[in-house]
Motif scaffolding. Structure first.
Motif, PDB file in Angstrom:
ATOM      1  N   GLY A  10      37.929  35.840   8.726  1.00  0.00           N
ATOM      2  CA  GLY A  10      38.693  35.729   9.965  1.00  0.00           C
ATOM      3  C   GLY A  10      40.145  35.489   9.569  1.00  0.00           C
ATOM      4  N   PRO A  11      40.973  34.987  10.496  1.00  0.00           N
ATOM      5  CA  PRO A  11      42.381  34.764  10.154  1.00  0.00           C
ATOM      6  C   PRO A  11      42.570  33.831   8.952  1.00  0.00           C
ATOM      7  N   ALA A  12      41.785  32.749   8.879  1.00  0.00           N
ATOM      8  CA  ALA A  12      41.968  31.787   7.790  1.00  0.00           C
ATOM      9  C   ALA A  12      41.587  32.407   6.442  1.00  0.00           C
ATOM     10  N   ALA A  29      36.339  38.266  -1.399  1.00  0.00           N
ATOM     11  CA  ALA A  29      36.068  37.695  -0.064  1.00  0.00           C
ATOM     12  C   ALA A  29      34.901  38.423   0.583  1.00  0.00           C
ATOM     13  N   PHE A  30      33.989  37.631   1.192  1.00  0.00           N
ATOM     14  CA  PHE A  30      32.816  38.201   1.862  1.00  0.00           C
ATOM     15  C   PHE A  30      32.890  37.966   3.363  1.00  0.00           C
ATOM     16  N   GLU A  31      32.622  39.016   4.124  1.00  0.00           N
ATOM     17  CA  GLU A  31      32.515  38.900   5.586  1.00  0.00           C
ATOM     18  C   GLU A  31      31.116  39.363   5.981  1.00  0.00           C
ATOM     19  N   CYS A  41      37.188  35.158  21.221  1.00  0.00           N
ATOM     20  CA  CYS A  41      38.506  34.515  21.186  1.00  0.00           C
ATOM     21  C   CYS A  41      39.436  35.231  22.156  1.00  0.00           C
ATOM     22  N   SER A  42      40.351  34.468  22.779  1.00  0.00           N
ATOM     23  CA  SER A  42      41.295  35.067  23.727  1.00  0.00           C
ATOM     24  C   SER A  42      42.465  35.745  23.028  1.00  0.00           C
ATOM     25  N   GLY A  43      42.741  35.358  21.797  1.00  0.00           N
ATOM     26  CA  GLY A  43      43.920  35.919  21.132  1.00  0.00           C
ATOM     27  C   GLY A  43      45.197  35.584  21.878  1.00  0.00           C
ATOM     28  N   HIS A  44      45.290  34.337  22.357  1.00  0.00           N
ATOM     29  CA  HIS A  44      46.477  33.859  23.080  1.00  0.00           C
ATOM     30  C   HIS A  44      47.207  32.917  22.129  1.00  0.00           C
ATOM     31  N   VAL A  45      48.346  33.365  21.631  1.00  0.00           N
ATOM     32  CA  VAL A  45      49.012  32.649  20.531  1.00  0.00           C
ATOM     33  C   VAL A  45      50.519  32.604  20.755  1.00  0.00           C
ATOM     34  N   ASP A 116      29.915  43.278   5.641  1.00  0.00           N
ATOM     35  CA  ASP A 116      28.438  43.347   5.621  1.00  0.00           C
ATOM     36  C   ASP A 116      27.829  42.581   4.454  1.00  0.00           C
ATOM     37  N   HIS A 117      28.454  41.491   4.069  1.00  0.00           N
ATOM     38  CA  HIS A 117      27.931  40.627   3.008  1.00  0.00           C
ATOM     39  C   HIS A 117      27.849  39.189   3.532  1.00  0.00           C
ATOM     40  N   THR A 118      26.638  38.683   3.581  1.00  0.00           N
ATOM     41  CA  THR A 118      26.423  37.327   4.110  1.00  0.00           C
ATOM     42  C   THR A 118      26.155  36.358   2.971  1.00  0.00           C
ATOM     43  N   VAL A 119      26.926  35.308   2.912  1.00  0.00           N
ATOM     44  CA  VAL A 119      26.691  34.273   1.898  1.00  0.00           C
ATOM     45  C   VAL A 119      25.541  33.388   2.384  1.00  0.00           C
ATOM     46  N   GLY A 152      34.151  29.620   9.631  1.00  0.00           N
ATOM     47  CA  GLY A 152      34.068  29.320  11.056  1.00  0.00           C
ATOM     48  C   GLY A 152      33.385  28.012  11.410  1.00  0.00           C
ATOM     49  N   PRO A 153      33.186  27.809  12.733  1.00  0.00           N
ATOM     50  CA  PRO A 153      32.769  26.495  13.233  1.00  0.00           C
ATOM     51  C   PRO A 153      31.439  25.972  12.712  1.00  0.00           C
ATOM     52  N   THR A 154      30.489  26.874  12.424  1.00  0.00           N
ATOM     53  CA  THR A 154      29.175  26.380  11.950  1.00  0.00           C
ATOM     54  C   THR A 154      29.019  26.604  10.445  1.00  0.00           C
ATOM     55  N   ALA A 197      39.180  25.928  32.521  1.00  0.00           N
ATOM     56  CA  ALA A 197      38.875  27.359  32.653  1.00  0.00           C
ATOM     57  C   ALA A 197      40.204  28.103  32.742  1.00  0.00           C
ATOM     58  N   TRP A 198      40.191  29.415  32.470  1.00  0.00           N
ATOM     59  CA  TRP A 198      41.457  30.155  32.458  1.00  0.00           C
ATOM     60  C   TRP A 198      41.301  31.591  32.945  1.00  0.00           C
ATOM     61  N   ARG A 199      42.452  32.157  33.314  1.00  0.00           N
ATOM     62  CA  ARG A 199      42.562  33.586  33.630  1.00  0.00           C
ATOM     63  C   ARG A 199      43.785  34.085  32.881  1.00  0.00           C
ATOM     64  N   LEU A 243      31.893  28.899  19.615  1.00  0.00           N
ATOM     65  CA  LEU A 243      32.070  27.450  19.519  1.00  0.00           C
ATOM     66  C   LEU A 243      33.490  27.117  19.082  1.00  0.00           C
ATOM     67  N   ILE A 244      33.973  25.976  19.562  1.00  0.00           N
ATOM     68  CA  ILE A 244      35.314  25.516  19.194  1.00  0.00           C
ATOM     69  C   ILE A 244      35.178  24.126  18.566  1.00  0.00           C
ATOM     70  N   PRO A 245      35.440  24.011  17.257  1.00  0.00           N
ATOM     71  CA  PRO A 245      35.345  22.692  16.627  1.00  0.00           C
ATOM     72  C   PRO A 245      36.602  21.879  16.929  1.00  0.00           C
TER      73      PRO A 245
HETATM   74  C1  FAD Z   1      36.149  31.262  23.754  1.00  0.00           C
HETATM   75  C2  FAD Z   1      37.184  31.042  22.683  1.00  0.00           C
HETATM   76  C3  FAD Z   1      38.519  31.364  22.948  1.00  0.00           C
HETATM   77  C4  FAD Z   1      39.492  31.127  21.965  1.00  0.00           C
HETATM   78  N1  FAD Z   1      40.788  31.452  22.234  1.00  0.00           N
HETATM   79  C5  FAD Z   1      41.747  31.216  21.298  1.00  0.00           C
HETATM   80  C6  FAD Z   1      43.103  31.562  21.540  1.00  0.00           C
HETATM   81  O1  FAD Z   1      43.452  32.101  22.594  1.00  0.00           O
HETATM   82  N2  FAD Z   1      44.030  31.285  20.579  1.00  0.00           N
HETATM   83  C7  FAD Z   1      43.681  30.690  19.396  1.00  0.00           C
HETATM   84  O2  FAD Z   1      44.554  30.413  18.552  1.00  0.00           O
HETATM   85  N3  FAD Z   1      42.388  30.377  19.132  1.00  0.00           N
HETATM   86  C8  FAD Z   1      41.421  30.632  20.052  1.00  0.00           C
HETATM   87  N4  FAD Z   1      40.118  30.320  19.773  1.00  0.00           N
HETATM   88  C9  FAD Z   1      39.806  29.738  18.471  1.00  0.00           C
HETATM   89  C10 FAD Z   1      39.872  30.810  17.385  1.00  0.00           C
HETATM   90  O3  FAD Z   1      38.995  31.851  17.703  1.00  0.00           O
HETATM   91  C11 FAD Z   1      39.502  30.180  16.046  1.00  0.00           C
HETATM   92  O4  FAD Z   1      40.248  28.998  15.855  1.00  0.00           O
HETATM   93  C12 FAD Z   1      39.780  31.149  14.890  1.00  0.00           C
HETATM   94  O5  FAD Z   1      39.003  32.296  15.013  1.00  0.00           O
HETATM   95  C13 FAD Z   1      39.493  30.454  13.577  1.00  0.00           C
HETATM   96  O6  FAD Z   1      39.656  31.370  12.517  1.00  0.00           O
HETATM   97  P1  FAD Z   1      38.776  31.191  11.208  1.00  0.00           P
HETATM   98  O7  FAD Z   1      39.203  32.302  10.317  1.00  0.00           O
HETATM   99  O8  FAD Z   1      38.828  29.814  10.744  1.00  0.00           O
HETATM  100  O9  FAD Z   1      37.269  31.409  11.706  1.00  0.00           O
HETATM  101  P2  FAD Z   1      36.589  32.681  12.356  1.00  0.00           P
HETATM  102  O10 FAD Z   1      37.561  33.510  13.078  1.00  0.00           O
HETATM  103  O11 FAD Z   1      35.381  32.170  13.069  1.00  0.00           O
HETATM  104  O12 FAD Z   1      36.132  33.526  11.087  1.00  0.00           O
HETATM  105  C14 FAD Z   1      35.064  33.110  10.300  1.00  0.00           C
HETATM  106  C15 FAD Z   1      34.443  34.353   9.715  1.00  0.00           C
HETATM  107  O13 FAD Z   1      33.429  33.969   8.804  1.00  0.00           O
HETATM  108  C16 FAD Z   1      32.358  34.867   8.910  1.00  0.00           C
HETATM  109  N5  FAD Z   1      31.172  34.183   8.371  1.00  0.00           N
HETATM  110  C17 FAD Z   1      30.529  33.109   8.893  1.00  0.00           C
HETATM  111  N6  FAD Z   1      29.495  32.751   8.105  1.00  0.00           N
HETATM  112  C18 FAD Z   1      29.497  33.615   7.058  1.00  0.00           C
HETATM  113  C19 FAD Z   1      28.668  33.775   5.905  1.00  0.00           C
HETATM  114  N7  FAD Z   1      27.625  32.944   5.688  1.00  0.00           N
HETATM  115  N8  FAD Z   1      28.937  34.789   5.043  1.00  0.00           N
HETATM  116  C20 FAD Z   1      29.984  35.628   5.248  1.00  0.00           C
HETATM  117  N9  FAD Z   1      30.806  35.533   6.334  1.00  0.00           N
HETATM  118  C21 FAD Z   1      30.559  34.536   7.212  1.00  0.00           C
HETATM  119  C22 FAD Z   1      32.283  35.161  10.397  1.00  0.00           C
HETATM  120  O14 FAD Z   1      31.615  36.377  10.657  1.00  0.00           O
HETATM  121  C23 FAD Z   1      33.753  35.211  10.777  1.00  0.00           C
HETATM  122  O15 FAD Z   1      34.291  36.520  10.711  1.00  0.00           O
HETATM  123  C24 FAD Z   1      39.117  30.566  20.717  1.00  0.00           C
HETATM  124  C25 FAD Z   1      37.785  30.261  20.454  1.00  0.00           C
HETATM  125  C26 FAD Z   1      36.817  30.511  21.422  1.00  0.00           C
HETATM  126  C27 FAD Z   1      35.376  30.199  21.117  1.00  0.00           C
END
Ligand code: FAD
Length: 363
Positions: A10-12, A29-31, A41-45, A116-119, A152-154, A197-199, A243-245
């Motif tokens: 993801g972005p991080a 890097a594996f995705e 995600c809303s992509g509101h930044v 297409d690679h899951t850790v 990500g969150p989990t 909630a939002w629009r 999920l949002i941590p």
């Molecule tokens: C409903 C909603 C709305 C949101 N709106 C906004 C917003 O408007 N603006 C904003 O800044 N943030 C928003 N967020 C939060 C934002 O989406 C996250 O903070 C952001 O995506 C975090 O980036 P990340 O790279 O840490 O994690 P993620 O984007 O979750 O990326 C993690 C990646 O890891 C991959 N992955 C997970 N487990 C494995 C594994 N075992 N092996 C390989 N790959 C794996 C996943 O597929 C995913 O692509 C929103 C979140 C939600 C739920």
């Protein structure tokens, strides 16, 4: 042996991969799925996003520009208070496109990015980590000096490294209608348990409706109410959830591993936004961590907290206002509405000269 294996693009993960590769490290890097999918995600930044993107990205990714927010203490038909700037406050962007773009930048910098690679397991030793990964060609083990949990969150990496969980996981739901709306205000409804909630008008890409709430109530039912006849009364397709941590734990580093982004709960407690906090933290990680020197993990831990801990603490205070009694919310919104000088990623900017000047100017 790789210098860094990155789990999650993801972005991080994309940002860390890019910066570490630019610093001359071997990065793999594996995705687990396709980049950017599934969308949750809303992509509101804020406009800060463009500092992390490459040339031409703004033209490809920008959907709408937002100048302010209408805050409601009730549903769509209720009164609202307008908070605005005379310049752009935030951008609505194509989030799937953003992830693909950031991953491309990482590849251009020399990182190897495999979709297409899951850790499935991370095993931390004294001198290296072994990461087990399942891909189209089967299961394999990969050795690296360090593992970056950007998953990500989990986070699986967080679990396998025995790192503490975030304080809280909010549940968010989104859906899109095909109304074309180039309006420059988002609507915010302080009607959800401990959140809102939002629009969001997304220009030609339609309108997004969404909400997040603390665990407990059925968020899908709350979403049905938001878009149903008693709410906005619109046809919504493409519903998705995530999920949002909130509330980073005391430690996001182990002996040969570290977390970045949502895995580390590097999010804004009052909006749930984490795209920019995650990428800012990724830059600290790439700058501070040397894969041959596990002691440098402490420098990463200190650097990202130095930059974000105060913002996050203040964000928790702002979020408390969502649970105040309705009459108090009305009074507070009325008192603070009008032109603002606040930066959406920096709650501390509420104390900035720009904000205080615009507030004093109307009081
Ligand atoms: C409903 C909603 C709305 C949101 N709106 C906004 C917003 O408007 N603006 C904003 O800044 N943030 C928003 N967020 C939060 C934002 O989406 C996250 O903070 C952001 O995506 C975090 O980036 P990340 O790279 O840490 O994690 P993620 O984007 O979750 O990326 C993690 C990646 O890891 C991959 N992955 C997970 N487990 C494995 C594994 N075992 N092996 C390989 N790959 C794996 C996943 O597929 C995913 O692509 C929103 C979140 C939600 C739920």
């Amino acid at each position: 042996m790789y210098d860094f294996v990155v789990v999650g693009v993801g972005p991080a993960g994309a940002r860390f991969s890019r910066r570490a590769a630019e610093a001359g490290y071997d990065v793999l890097a594996f995705e687990q799925g396709r980049l950017g999918e599934p969308l949750a995600c809303s992509g509101h930044v804020s406009g800060d996003i463009w500092q992390y993107a490459g040339e031409g990205a703004r033209d490809d990714l920008l959907q709408n520009e937002v100048y302010g927010a209408r805050f409601h203490v009730e549903g769509p038909e209720s009164d609202f208070e307008d908070f605005y700037k005379t310049e752009v406050v935030s951008n609505v962007i194509d989030r799937v496109g953003l992830d693909r773009h950031l991953a491309e930048l990482a590849r251009e910098a020399g990182a190897e990015v495999r979709e297409d690679h899951t850790v499935t397991n991370v095993d931390e030793g004294d001198d290296s980590v072994t990461v087990t990964v399942r891909g189209p060609d089967g299961v394999a083990d990969v050795e690296a000096k360090m593992v970056a949990g950007c998953d990500g969150p989990t986070s699986r990496v967080r679990r396998d490294l025995d790192l503490p969980e975030p304080d809280e996981l909010l549940h968010g739901v989104l859906g899109f209608s095909d109304e074309e709306d180039h309006g420059d205000r988002v609507d915010v409804h302080l009607t959800m348990p401990e959140f809102f909630a939002w629009r969001i008008p997304r220009g030609d890409a339609g309108v997004e409706y969404g909400l997040a709430a603390s665990p407990g109530p059925d968020v899908n039912e709350l979403f049905d109410d938001l878009v149903g006849p008693a709410g906005y009364d619109v046809d919504v397709t493409k519903r998705c959830s995530g999920l949002i941590p909130v509330g980073p734990a005391d430690s996001v580093t182990s002996h040969r591993g570290f977390l970045v982004g949502d895995a580390a709960a590097q999010t804004k407690p009052f909006t749930g936004g984490g795209i920019l906090y995650g990428m800012r933290s990724a830059d600290h990680a790439a700058r501070e961590i040397e894969p041959d020197r596990p002691g440098t993990l402490g420098a990463y831990e200190a650097a990202w907290r130095d930059e974000l801990a105060t913002e996050i603490r203040l964000g928790h205070w702002i979020r408390r206002a969502y649970s105040l009694p309705e009459p108090v919310q009305r009074l507070g919104l009325k008192a603070f509405s009008g032109e603002i000088g606040v930066h959406m990623d920096r709650p501390t900017s509420v104390f900035s000269r720009e904000h205080l000047a615009s507030w004093l100017g109307r009081s």
